[in-house]
Enzyme design. Structure first.
Site, PDB file in Angstrom:
ATOM      1  N   CYS A 100       0.865  -1.192   0.000  1.00  0.00           N
ATOM      2  CA  CYS A 100       0.000   0.000   0.000  1.00  0.00           C
ATOM      3  C   CYS A 100       0.893   1.231   0.000  1.00  0.00           C
ATOM      4  O   CYS A 100       1.747   1.383   0.867  1.00  0.00           O
ATOM      5  CB  CYS A 100      -0.892  -0.034   1.234  1.00  0.00           C
ATOM      6  SG  CYS A 100      -1.757   1.505   1.532  1.00  0.00           S
ATOM      7  N   CYS A 104      -3.390   7.571  -1.741  1.00  0.00           N
ATOM      8  CA  CYS A 104      -4.698   7.660  -2.393  1.00  0.00           C
ATOM      9  C   CYS A 104      -5.781   8.192  -1.477  1.00  0.00           C
ATOM     10  O   CYS A 104      -6.717   8.843  -1.930  1.00  0.00           O
ATOM     11  CB  CYS A 104      -5.136   6.300  -2.911  1.00  0.00           C
ATOM     12  SG  CYS A 104      -3.779   5.250  -3.377  1.00  0.00           S
ATOM     13  N   THR A 191      -4.174   4.362   7.373  1.00  0.00           N
ATOM     14  CA  THR A 191      -3.074   3.970   6.506  1.00  0.00           C
ATOM     15  C   THR A 191      -2.212   5.184   6.189  1.00  0.00           C
ATOM     16  O   THR A 191      -2.715   6.185   5.710  1.00  0.00           O
ATOM     17  CB  THR A 191      -3.641   3.397   5.190  1.00  0.00           C
ATOM     18  OG1 THR A 191      -4.514   2.334   5.503  1.00  0.00           O
ATOM     19  CG2 THR A 191      -2.542   2.918   4.282  1.00  0.00           C
ATOM     20  N   GLU A 257      -0.547   0.868   9.547  1.00  0.00           N
ATOM     21  CA  GLU A 257      -1.766   1.554   9.944  1.00  0.00           C
ATOM     22  C   GLU A 257      -1.639   2.012  11.392  1.00  0.00           C
ATOM     23  O   GLU A 257      -0.863   1.423  12.154  1.00  0.00           O
ATOM     24  CB  GLU A 257      -2.980   0.623   9.818  1.00  0.00           C
ATOM     25  CG  GLU A 257      -3.549   0.538   8.413  1.00  0.00           C
ATOM     26  CD  GLU A 257      -2.688  -0.260   7.441  1.00  0.00           C
ATOM     27  OE1 GLU A 257      -1.926  -1.118   7.919  1.00  0.00           O
ATOM     28  OE2 GLU A 257      -2.763  -0.019   6.234  1.00  0.00           O
ATOM     29  N   HIS A 292     -12.666   5.678  -3.062  1.00  0.00           N
ATOM     30  CA  HIS A 292     -11.657   4.737  -2.551  1.00  0.00           C
ATOM     31  C   HIS A 292     -11.948   3.311  -3.031  1.00  0.00           C
ATOM     32  O   HIS A 292     -11.024   2.504  -3.180  1.00  0.00           O
ATOM     33  CB  HIS A 292     -11.543   4.818  -1.032  1.00  0.00           C
ATOM     34  CG  HIS A 292     -10.152   4.503  -0.564  1.00  0.00           C
ATOM     35  ND1 HIS A 292      -9.041   5.143  -1.044  1.00  0.00           N
ATOM     36  CD2 HIS A 292      -9.673   3.579   0.306  1.00  0.00           C
ATOM     37  CE1 HIS A 292      -7.955   4.640  -0.497  1.00  0.00           C
ATOM     38  NE2 HIS A 292      -8.310   3.670   0.327  1.00  0.00           N
ATOM     39  N   TYR A 296      -9.221   0.835  -5.311  1.00  0.00           N
ATOM     40  CA  TYR A 296      -8.806  -0.559  -5.137  1.00  0.00           C
ATOM     41  C   TYR A 296      -8.747  -1.311  -6.470  1.00  0.00           C
ATOM     42  O   TYR A 296      -8.042  -2.317  -6.577  1.00  0.00           O
ATOM     43  CB  TYR A 296      -9.752  -1.268  -4.157  1.00  0.00           C
ATOM     44  CG  TYR A 296      -9.390  -1.027  -2.709  1.00  0.00           C
ATOM     45  CD1 TYR A 296      -9.063   0.246  -2.267  1.00  0.00           C
ATOM     46  CD2 TYR A 296      -9.365  -2.059  -1.796  1.00  0.00           C
ATOM     47  CE1 TYR A 296      -8.722   0.478  -0.951  1.00  0.00           C
ATOM     48  CE2 TYR A 296      -9.025  -1.839  -0.474  1.00  0.00           C
ATOM     49  CZ  TYR A 296      -8.703  -0.566  -0.057  1.00  0.00           C
ATOM     50  OH  TYR A 296      -8.354  -0.344   1.247  1.00  0.00           O
ATOM     51  N   CYS A 299      -4.854  -0.166  -7.208  1.00  0.00           N
ATOM     52  CA  CYS A 299      -3.727  -0.571  -6.349  1.00  0.00           C
ATOM     53  C   CYS A 299      -3.666  -2.077  -6.149  1.00  0.00           C
ATOM     54  O   CYS A 299      -2.601  -2.681  -6.243  1.00  0.00           O
ATOM     55  CB  CYS A 299      -3.787   0.158  -5.013  1.00  0.00           C
ATOM     56  SG  CYS A 299      -4.940  -0.525  -3.806  1.00  0.00           S
ATOM     57  N   GLU A 447      -6.809  -6.162   3.645  1.00  0.00           N
ATOM     58  CA  GLU A 447      -7.303  -4.841   3.267  1.00  0.00           C
ATOM     59  C   GLU A 447      -8.316  -4.947   2.131  1.00  0.00           C
ATOM     60  O   GLU A 447      -9.208  -4.118   2.000  1.00  0.00           O
ATOM     61  CB  GLU A 447      -6.154  -3.916   2.887  1.00  0.00           C
ATOM     62  CG  GLU A 447      -6.616  -2.465   2.874  1.00  0.00           C
ATOM     63  CD  GLU A 447      -5.512  -1.490   2.599  1.00  0.00           C
ATOM     64  OE1 GLU A 447      -4.712  -1.776   1.695  1.00  0.00           O
ATOM     65  OE2 GLU A 447      -5.458  -0.451   3.266  1.00  0.00           O
TER      66      GLU A 447
HETATM   67 FE1  SF4 Z   1      -3.385   1.859  -0.036  1.00  0.00          FE
HETATM   68 FE2  SF4 Z   1      -4.742   0.999  -2.135  1.00  0.00          FE
HETATM   69 FE3  SF4 Z   1      -5.934   2.590  -0.346  1.00  0.00          FE
HETATM   70 FE4  SF4 Z   1      -4.030   3.498  -2.031  1.00  0.00          FE
HETATM   71  S1  SF4 Z   1      -6.084   2.707  -2.586  1.00  0.00           S
HETATM   72  S2  SF4 Z   1      -4.195   3.940   0.143  1.00  0.00           S
HETATM   73  S3  SF4 Z   1      -2.648   1.774  -2.133  1.00  0.00           S
HETATM   74  S4  SF4 Z   1      -5.158   0.515  -0.032  1.00  0.00           S
HETATM   75 FE    FE Z   2      -6.833   1.181   1.951  1.00  0.00          FE
END
Ligand code: SF4
Ligand code: FE
Length: 483
Positions: A100, A104, A191, A257, A292, A296, A299, A447
């Site tokens: 991670c 983001c 995070t 985290e 968000h 995902y 990422c 996650e």
């Molecule tokens: Fe982390 Fe993915 Fe959330 Fe970005 S979108 S903060 S990489 S979990």
């Molecule tokens: Fe996350």
């Protein structure tokens, strides 16, 4: 300065006076702590890639507000093309860190707050949007790393914020002053907060008028008085304290985290973006969560690319790459991973402009994206473990491998195919272990379940957005049913 180098970013974080606790102690130098440093390195990648001409189009963009080149992580999306590029950028960062990279949440908080403050101001004549725009341009110009904090501890889930036995279980305003507000509470699972310059705080659920003190959005610097962080444990985290890189699997990158406590933190008026407008809590939550859940689809796919690659390498090192079932399992992993990417791209392509002018993803498709992410990475991990073999979790330590007496036995008996060293075989298995079970599993497997909202949260949104009534009408029309 609109773009920082990776080195400048690290130095800028080093200069902050953060209050961080880990294993019951205050960490004096978090930036060089072996458990925290890999997570700082992951964020650094978002700065390093922006300096690389090869990735310029993906990682940077011209700000419509300042006219300057900025990092896309601080951008306010201006089109569906921007939304798609966001997902592509996240896939790239996942491929480069296998963890991670944390930046983001701030980008998603930025875009949700931008459009929501516009609509609150329209309804109430408040000044939140201007406050936010000023703040957003400050972050763009200084290329800051922002944390977006939404999840409250929530206490008894059957009770609203104001009904909780302990009123602080949702973050709230405890004092209103002429020059600002004082807030108390905590945000969980944050995070990347210990690698951030600033944090944007938002409410976590929809609220009723009685929850007025809880409907609050604002930003503060990470070293604000009264703000401190307690770092969460991860499985295998203390391997990072040992004298080994082999056993860690991914020694350079990671993510951590924290539980973040706001112990009567002062927020000046110009950093307040919502203050009591309870009916808008739901809007900011839905939009942030939607962005968000789209994230995902980028990422996790990038990290999935690394896991699939590692599995294919392990198959070669084990000498099974030609077995038809192994080939088929790798195809299945790719199929699942690309399906997730399709979801990320689809909710971006179907995005629409908000009243404020920025672009929002298609909320139904973003929730479908994240719902699939609560499932497919588990299957991808299962297949990776299948192909990797049991040695992934039974291999001796690096210390044994290097030991003058027993090392030669580890080397001899754990060798796979002839032209590959035992060390390389162990390296790839440790990487798979790290992604499937180790510290990176926080950012990949688990996650995938709970990050950006647990599965049921998406199902509620799918129910709301799914338009079942329209589907019933389609069926009745075809069946010639007239009510
Ligand atoms: Fe982390 Fe993915 Fe959330 Fe970005 S979108 S903060 S990489 S979990
Ligand atoms: Fe996350």
């Amino acid at each position: 300065m609109a773009l920082m180098t990776g080195e400048q970013y690290i130095e800028s974080i080093r200069n902050l006076k953060m209050e961080i606790y880990l294993f019951g102690e205050k960490v004096d130098n978090p930036y060089d702590h072996p458990i925290l440093r890999p997570s700082l390195n992951s964020v650094r990648m978002t700065y390093d890639l922006a300096q690389d001409p090869q990735y310029e189009d993906l990682m940077t963009v011209t700000s419509p507000f300042t006219g300057n080149k900025i990092n896309r992580f601080t951008h306010i999306h201006q089109s569906t093309e921007d939304l798609k590029n966001k997902v592509k950028m996240q896939r790239l960062c996942g491929q480069k860190t296998a963890s991670c990279f944390q930046r983001c949440v701030g980008m998603d908080a930025f875009n949700a707050t931008y459009s929501t403050t516009f609509e609150i101001d329209k309804a109430y004549g408040t000044n939140y949007h201007e406050n936010f725009k000023k703040y957003m341009m400050y972050c763009q110009e200084n290329d800051l790393m922002i944390d977006g904090a939404m999840t409250d501890p929530k206490g008894d889930r059957s009770k609203a914020p104001h009904e909780q036995e302990d009123p602080d279980l949702y973050l709230r305003v405890v004092e209103r002053r002429a020059d600002g507000i004082v807030v108390r509470g905590a945000k969980a699972h944050q995070t990347g907060i210990c690698n951030s310059h600033e944090v944007i705080v938002m409410p976590t659920i929809s609220m009723k008028p009685e929850d007025k003190d809880y409907a609050v959005a604002f930003s503060v610097p990470i070293d604000a008085k009264g703000l401190f962080m307690i770092i969460g444990r991860q499985s295998c985290d203390t391997r990072k304290l040992e004298d080994t890189t082999l056993d860690v699997g991914n020694a350079e990158f990671g993510g951590v985290e924290a539980l973040v406590v706001f112990d009567d933190v002062f927020v000046p008026n110009d950093r307040i973006f919502m203050n009591g407008e309870t009916e808008f809590a739901n809007m900011i939550v839905e939009r942030f969560a939607g962005y968000h859940r789209q994230s995902y689809g980028g990422c996790k796919v990038g990290v999935g690319d690394v896991l699939i690659g590692a599995t294919a390498v392990a198959a070669e090192y084990n000498g099974v790459q030609k077995a038809s079932h192994v080939k088929d399992k790798l195809i299945e992993m790719i199929h699942l991973n690309e399906t997730l990417y399709c979801c990320g791209i689809a909710c971006s392509s179907e995005g629409e402009q908000t009243e404020s002018g920025n672009y929002l993803i298609n909320l139904l498709l973003a929730n479908v994206c994240k719902q699939n992410i609560t499932r497919f990475p588990y299957e991808i991990v299962r297949l990776a473990e299948d192909i990797a073999g049991g040695l992934m979790v039974t291999a001796p330590s690096e210390k044994d491998f290097r030991d003058p007496k027993i090392g030669k036995y580890v080397d001899k008996y754990l060798k796979g195919v002839g032209n590959v060293s035992t060390e390389n075989r162990l390296k790839i298995l440790r990487l798979i272990e790290n992604l499937a079970l180790g510290t990176a599993a926080v950012g990949y497997r688990t996650e995938s379940m709970h990050g950006a909202g647990s599965p049921q949260a998406q199902r509620i949104m799918i129910q709301r957005q799914g338009n079942l009534e329209e589907k019933k009408k389609f069926a009745k029309a075809i069946a010639h049913i007239e009510d």
